[in-house]
Design a protein around this motif. Structure first.
Motif, PDB file in Angstrom:
ATOM      1  N   ASP A  49       0.845  -1.195   0.000  1.00  0.00           N
ATOM      2  CA  ASP A  49       0.000   0.000   0.000  1.00  0.00           C
ATOM      3  C   ASP A  49       0.881   1.245   0.000  1.00  0.00           C
ATOM      4  O   ASP A  49       0.710   2.155   0.803  1.00  0.00           O
ATOM      5  CB  ASP A  49      -0.921  -0.011   1.225  1.00  0.00           C
ATOM      6  CG  ASP A  49      -1.961   1.099   1.186  1.00  0.00           C
ATOM      7  OD1 ASP A  49      -2.282   1.567   0.074  1.00  0.00           O
ATOM      8  OD2 ASP A  49      -2.432   1.505   2.264  1.00  0.00           O
ATOM      9  N   VAL A  50       1.858   1.248  -0.918  1.00  0.00           N
ATOM     10  CA  VAL A  50       2.837   2.336  -0.976  1.00  0.00           C
ATOM     11  C   VAL A  50       2.377   3.403  -1.974  1.00  0.00           C
ATOM     12  O   VAL A  50       2.046   3.090  -3.121  1.00  0.00           O
ATOM     13  CB  VAL A  50       4.226   1.793  -1.383  1.00  0.00           C
ATOM     14  CG1 VAL A  50       5.207   2.936  -1.626  1.00  0.00           C
ATOM     15  CG2 VAL A  50       4.755   0.859  -0.302  1.00  0.00           C
ATOM     16  N   GLY A  51       2.375   4.652  -1.520  1.00  0.00           N
ATOM     17  CA  GLY A  51       1.938   5.747  -2.378  1.00  0.00           C
ATOM     18  C   GLY A  51       3.056   6.341  -3.212  1.00  0.00           C
ATOM     19  O   GLY A  51       2.850   6.738  -4.367  1.00  0.00           O
ATOM     20  N   HIS A  52       4.255   6.438  -2.636  1.00  0.00           N
ATOM     21  CA  HIS A  52       5.391   7.042  -3.351  1.00  0.00           C
ATOM     22  C   HIS A  52       6.681   6.285  -3.067  1.00  0.00           C
ATOM     23  O   HIS A  52       6.895   5.780  -1.970  1.00  0.00           O
ATOM     24  CB  HIS A  52       5.586   8.506  -2.927  1.00  0.00           C
ATOM     25  CG  HIS A  52       4.500   9.426  -3.371  1.00  0.00           C
ATOM     26  ND1 HIS A  52       3.429   9.750  -2.559  1.00  0.00           N
ATOM     27  CD2 HIS A  52       4.308  10.091  -4.543  1.00  0.00           C
ATOM     28  CE1 HIS A  52       2.629  10.578  -3.206  1.00  0.00           C
ATOM     29  NE2 HIS A  52       3.132  10.803  -4.402  1.00  0.00           N
ATOM     30  N   TYR A  53       7.525   6.254  -4.100  1.00  0.00           N
ATOM     31  CA  TYR A  53       8.892   5.772  -3.970  1.00  0.00           C
ATOM     32  C   TYR A  53       9.824   6.948  -4.245  1.00  0.00           C
ATOM     33  O   TYR A  53       9.811   7.508  -5.345  1.00  0.00           O
ATOM     34  CB  TYR A  53       9.182   4.651  -4.975  1.00  0.00           C
ATOM     35  CG  TYR A  53       8.419   3.372  -4.701  1.00  0.00           C
ATOM     36  CD1 TYR A  53       8.946   2.382  -3.881  1.00  0.00           C
ATOM     37  CD2 TYR A  53       7.158   3.163  -5.269  1.00  0.00           C
ATOM     38  CE1 TYR A  53       8.243   1.204  -3.632  1.00  0.00           C
ATOM     39  CE2 TYR A  53       6.448   1.994  -5.025  1.00  0.00           C
ATOM     40  CZ  TYR A  53       6.997   1.019  -4.202  1.00  0.00           C
ATOM     41  OH  TYR A  53       6.290  -0.136  -3.949  1.00  0.00           O
ATOM     42  N   PHE A  54      10.586   7.345  -3.233  1.00  0.00           N
ATOM     43  CA  PHE A  54      11.574   8.417  -3.404  1.00  0.00           C
ATOM     44  C   PHE A  54      12.897   7.733  -3.748  1.00  0.00           C
ATOM     45  O   PHE A  54      13.481   7.021  -2.923  1.00  0.00           O
ATOM     46  CB  PHE A  54      11.691   9.237  -2.126  1.00  0.00           C
ATOM     47  CG  PHE A  54      10.380   9.857  -1.705  1.00  0.00           C
ATOM     48  CD1 PHE A  54       9.907  11.012  -2.329  1.00  0.00           C
ATOM     49  CD2 PHE A  54       9.605   9.274  -0.718  1.00  0.00           C
ATOM     50  CE1 PHE A  54       8.687  11.572  -1.957  1.00  0.00           C
ATOM     51  CE2 PHE A  54       8.386   9.828  -0.328  1.00  0.00           C
ATOM     52  CZ  PHE A  54       7.930  10.974  -0.959  1.00  0.00           C
ATOM     53  N   VAL A  55      13.361   7.945  -4.973  1.00  0.00           N
ATOM     54  CA  VAL A  55      14.465   7.151  -5.507  1.00  0.00           C
ATOM     55  C   VAL A  55      15.713   7.999  -5.747  1.00  0.00           C
ATOM     56  O   VAL A  55      15.649   9.034  -6.418  1.00  0.00           O
ATOM     57  CB  VAL A  55      14.043   6.457  -6.822  1.00  0.00           C
ATOM     58  CG1 VAL A  55      15.160   5.546  -7.322  1.00  0.00           C
ATOM     59  CG2 VAL A  55      12.762   5.654  -6.622  1.00  0.00           C
ATOM     60  N   ALA A  56      16.821   7.531  -5.215  1.00  0.00           N
ATOM     61  CA  ALA A  56      18.098   8.229  -5.389  1.00  0.00           C
ATOM     62  C   ALA A  56      18.857   7.631  -6.566  1.00  0.00           C
ATOM     63  O   ALA A  56      18.897   6.413  -6.743  1.00  0.00           O
ATOM     64  CB  ALA A  56      18.936   8.112  -4.117  1.00  0.00           C
ATOM     65  N   ASP A  57      19.444   8.490  -7.356  1.00  0.00           N
ATOM     66  CA  ASP A  57      20.252   8.088  -8.509  1.00  0.00           C
ATOM     67  C   ASP A  57      21.652   7.718  -8.023  1.00  0.00           C
ATOM     68  O   ASP A  57      22.358   8.546  -7.448  1.00  0.00           O
ATOM     69  CB  ASP A  57      20.322   9.241  -9.506  1.00  0.00           C
ATOM     70  CG  ASP A  57      21.080   8.883 -10.784  1.00  0.00           C
ATOM     71  OD1 ASP A  57      21.651   7.780 -10.836  1.00  0.00           O
ATOM     72  OD2 ASP A  57      21.111   9.714 -11.710  1.00  0.00           O
ATOM     73  N   THR A  58      22.057   6.471  -8.250  1.00  0.00           N
ATOM     74  CA  THR A  58      23.376   6.021  -7.795  1.00  0.00           C
ATOM     75  C   THR A  58      24.443   6.175  -8.879  1.00  0.00           C
ATOM     76  O   THR A  58      25.592   5.803  -8.666  1.00  0.00           O
ATOM     77  CB  THR A  58      23.320   4.539  -7.361  1.00  0.00           C
ATOM     78  OG1 THR A  58      22.864   3.741  -8.467  1.00  0.00           O
ATOM     79  CG2 THR A  58      22.384   4.363  -6.175  1.00  0.00           C
ATOM     80  N   GLY A  59      24.033   6.694 -10.045  1.00  0.00           N
ATOM     81  CA  GLY A  59      24.993   6.893 -11.121  1.00  0.00           C
ATOM     82  C   GLY A  59      25.355   5.634 -11.856  1.00  0.00           C
ATOM     83  O   GLY A  59      26.364   5.592 -12.578  1.00  0.00           O
ATOM     84  N   THR A  60      24.547   4.595 -11.714  1.00  0.00           N
ATOM     85  CA  THR A  60      24.848   3.314 -12.357  1.00  0.00           C
ATOM     86  C   THR A  60      24.089   3.136 -13.669  1.00  0.00           C
ATOM     87  O   THR A  60      24.151   2.068 -14.289  1.00  0.00           O
ATOM     88  CB  THR A  60      24.512   2.150 -11.412  1.00  0.00           C
ATOM     89  OG1 THR A  60      23.156   2.305 -10.941  1.00  0.00           O
ATOM     90  CG2 THR A  60      25.455   2.135 -10.215  1.00  0.00           C
ATOM     91  N   GLY A  61      23.337   4.159 -14.078  1.00  0.00           N
ATOM     92  CA  GLY A  61      22.655   4.110 -15.377  1.00  0.00           C
ATOM     93  C   GLY A  61      21.385   3.290 -15.404  1.00  0.00           C
ATOM     94  O   GLY A  61      20.949   2.847 -16.481  1.00  0.00           O
ATOM     95  N   VAL A  62      20.747   3.089 -14.259  1.00  0.00           N
ATOM     96  CA  VAL A  62      19.496   2.327 -14.219  1.00  0.00           C
ATOM     97  C   VAL A  62      18.391   3.121 -14.930  1.00  0.00           C
ATOM     98  O   VAL A  62      18.183   4.303 -14.645  1.00  0.00           O
ATOM     99  CB  VAL A  62      19.075   2.034 -12.761  1.00  0.00           C
ATOM    100  CG1 VAL A  62      17.727   1.322 -12.731  1.00  0.00           C
ATOM    101  CG2 VAL A  62      20.134   1.196 -12.064  1.00  0.00           C
ATOM    102  N   ASP A  63      17.693   2.486 -15.852  1.00  0.00           N
ATOM    103  CA  ASP A  63      16.618   3.136 -16.610  1.00  0.00           C
ATOM    104  C   ASP A  63      15.306   3.030 -15.833  1.00  0.00           C
ATOM    105  O   ASP A  63      14.714   1.949 -15.738  1.00  0.00           O
ATOM    106  CB  ASP A  63      16.475   2.482 -17.988  1.00  0.00           C
ATOM    107  CG  ASP A  63      15.364   3.127 -18.822  1.00  0.00           C
ATOM    108  OD1 ASP A  63      14.940   4.241 -18.467  1.00  0.00           O
ATOM    109  OD2 ASP A  63      14.939   2.506 -19.818  1.00  0.00           O
ATOM    110  N   LEU A  64      14.850   4.160 -15.297  1.00  0.00           N
ATOM    111  CA  LEU A  64      13.623   4.164 -14.506  1.00  0.00           C
ATOM    112  C   LEU A  64      12.400   4.554 -15.336  1.00  0.00           C
ATOM    113  O   LEU A  64      11.265   4.381 -14.893  1.00  0.00           O
ATOM    114  CB  LEU A  64      13.769   5.132 -13.320  1.00  0.00           C
ATOM    115  CG  LEU A  64      14.878   4.811 -12.317  1.00  0.00           C
ATOM    116  CD1 LEU A  64      14.918   5.870 -11.228  1.00  0.00           C
ATOM    117  CD2 LEU A  64      14.681   3.432 -11.695  1.00  0.00           C
ATOM    118  N   GLU A  65      12.646   5.076 -16.544  1.00  0.00           N
ATOM    119  CA  GLU A  65      11.542   5.556 -17.381  1.00  0.00           C
ATOM    120  C   GLU A  65      10.578   4.431 -17.742  1.00  0.00           C
ATOM    121  O   GLU A  65       9.374   4.643 -17.869  1.00  0.00           O
ATOM    122  CB  GLU A  65      12.094   6.192 -18.663  1.00  0.00           C
ATOM    123  CG  GLU A  65      12.887   7.470 -18.444  1.00  0.00           C
ATOM    124  CD  GLU A  65      12.032   8.600 -17.869  1.00  0.00           C
ATOM    125  OE1 GLU A  65      10.843   8.673 -18.247  1.00  0.00           O
ATOM    126  OE2 GLU A  65      12.553   9.387 -17.069  1.00  0.00           O
TER     127      GLU A  65
END
Length: 480
Positions: free
Chosen positions: A120-136
């Protein structure tokens, strides 16, 4: 007073002082406090506050520190979670902990994609680790917010609502030996009192630079390496992952004054050789906890690195510290020390009656650091906390000078033909052997004696035999 308010006070007293150093980046207390305020303002704007639970799933990084203090300032309850947990392990805590928001790193987002449908999660606050993960292309794209963007959009004009000392600030899930993990509810008073009492007891000041290489999600690091330095303006030297080389390099570059670790870490540091000893020349104190530190290891480490090692004791349910070897009085090797300020330890029998000095019984604890209880487990709470005393499950004894000694976990005791055998006692003897590097002792069923003792030994000498160790034990241990 609470951790969030104390951070602001520290920032006023030491605005230009480094709050933390991470991978070459120095952040002052003024900057740290401002970032915490901006993150708290956005949490509040998005509707998160008192009664809401935010999971903090991160390795050692500024993200953890900002997330912790920012969420606390917004009035939410923080649930730190080990980022290396499996989906099943993490999912249990997220569901049982009624988590409404998650703060994490982009490299972990795949785990949350698997779990989200059941949460029941409303938001994910995500930090960029500079590893090139594609979140789009992530299935969680609509719920995700960039941590960097959230902080950038935050307001410095945010005024936090007053926090009640008895409100729950953090829920720490303890990985018990049996059953599912239990959530220890730590109030703002629990967290603040233990942080200030530890800082005072260990004499941590604004001149200290504390290496944080223990996992930040673990209560040992949380209180001793993060919160305690913040109370008095010390600097946290963030090491993402433990390695002897990284610890030595950090100590050398930043002239570290305090190191905290578990016995395994001390063993690794010791085994790297004497040539690294000069990197610890500014170190005034090393702290050991998490499990009992073998006396032979303690003495060898102190001799090689020329620094005092102070062993202490704590558990998640006590925020965690209850005892430490004092800095202004003799240190007793093998002891967890004496009561810290405002906390009382005592040794009792099965009926809860205090035992005389020297007798072994269960260690129980009382003080402002003792948890409110286990989350959604009133019966477990009633068994663990009785008349204000926290029953630790650890067997201990106290000497005539008020120093406590952990004998072993109550559940780890081995019953051999009616005799009580504590694994640590056997381990201490084996550690005295010159060829032994590490040892673990357990009990195993025996048809005649009920149980018998088995030792698992790591040797530095490949020619050492089981027969030689057995003979050594015959000379140093009782027959049973």
């Amino acid at each position: 007073m609470n951790l969030s308010e104390q951070l602001s006070l520290t920032a006023q007293r030491h605005p230009a002082k480094d709050a933390y150093i991470f991978q070459g980046e120095r952040v002052s207390y003024q900057e740290f406090d401002a970032t915490v305020t901006k993150f708290a303002s956005k949490l509040s704007e998005l509707g998160y506050g008192k009664g809401d639970h935010l999971a903090l799933v991160s390795g050692n990084s500024p993200l953890f520190m900002i997330g912790l203090y920012g969420a606390l300032r917004a009035g939410t309850t923080v649930i730190p979670i080990n980022p290396t947990y499996t989906v099943d392990e993490m999912s249990y805590i997220l569901k049982n902990g009624d988590v409404k928001a998650v703060m994490t790193m982009d490299v972990l987002i795949e785990k949350f994609e698997v779990m989200d449908h059941d949460l029941d999660v409303g938001h994910y606050f995500v930090a960029d680790t500079g590893t090139g993960v594609d979140l789009e292309t992530s299935s969680l794209n609509e719920k995700m917010k960039s941590f960097t963007s959230v902080v950038a959009d935050g307001s410095l004009d945010y005024k936090a609502s007053p926090l009640d000392d008895q409100d729950v600030g953090v829920i720490l899930y303890t990985s018990g030996t049996t059953g599912k993990p239990k959530g220890a509810m730590l109030t703002h008073q629990n967290l603040y009192s233990n942080a200030t009492d530890v800082a005072d007891y260990l004499q941590i000041t604004s001149d200290d630079r504390v290496i944080a290489t223990l996992p930040m999600f673990h209560v040992f690091c949380l209180t001793v390496c993060l919160n305690a330095p913040v109370m008095n303006g010390g600097t946290v030297l963030i090491v993402p992952k433990f390695s002897p080389q990284e610890v030595f390099a950090t100590a050398e570059e930043h002239q570290a004054t305090v190191f905290a670790g578990v016995p395994t870490m001390y063993n690794y540091l010791l085994q790297t050789g004497k040539e690294q000893a000069p990197t610890f020349r500014h170190m005034r104190l090393c702290i050991s906890g998490g499990s009992s530190l073998p006396v032979a290891l303690l003495e060898s480490f102190e001799k090689q690195f020329n620094v005092r090692v102070s062993e202490g004791y704590g558990l998640s349910e006590a925020s965690p510290v209850t005892a430490f070897n004092p800095l202004d009085r003799p240190r007793k090797a093998g002891s967890i020390g004496q009561n810290i300020k405002n906390v009382e330890n005592k040794v009792v029998d099965e009926l809860g009656e205090e035992l005389p000095d020297g007798e072994v019984g269960e260690l129980i604890v009382k003080g402002p650091n003792v948890m409110k209880g286990y989350y959604k487990l009133p019966e477990e709470t009633a068994v663990t906390i009785r008349d204000g005393w926290l029953y630790t499950g650890d067997m201990a004894r106290q000497d005539e000078d008020g120093y406590f000694y952990i004998v072993d976990r109550k559940k780890d005791m081995i019953l051999v033909g009616g005799y009580n055998v504590y694994p640590r006692e056997v381990e201490e003897v084996l550690y005295q052997h010159e060829d032994v590097t590490e040892v673990a002792v357990v009990g195993t069923p025996d048809p005649e004696l009920g149980e018998t003792v088995i030792s698992f030994v790591v040797s530095k000498n490949p020619t050492l035999t089981e027969a030689q160790l057995t003979e050594y034990c015959r000379d140093h241990l009782a027959k049973y």
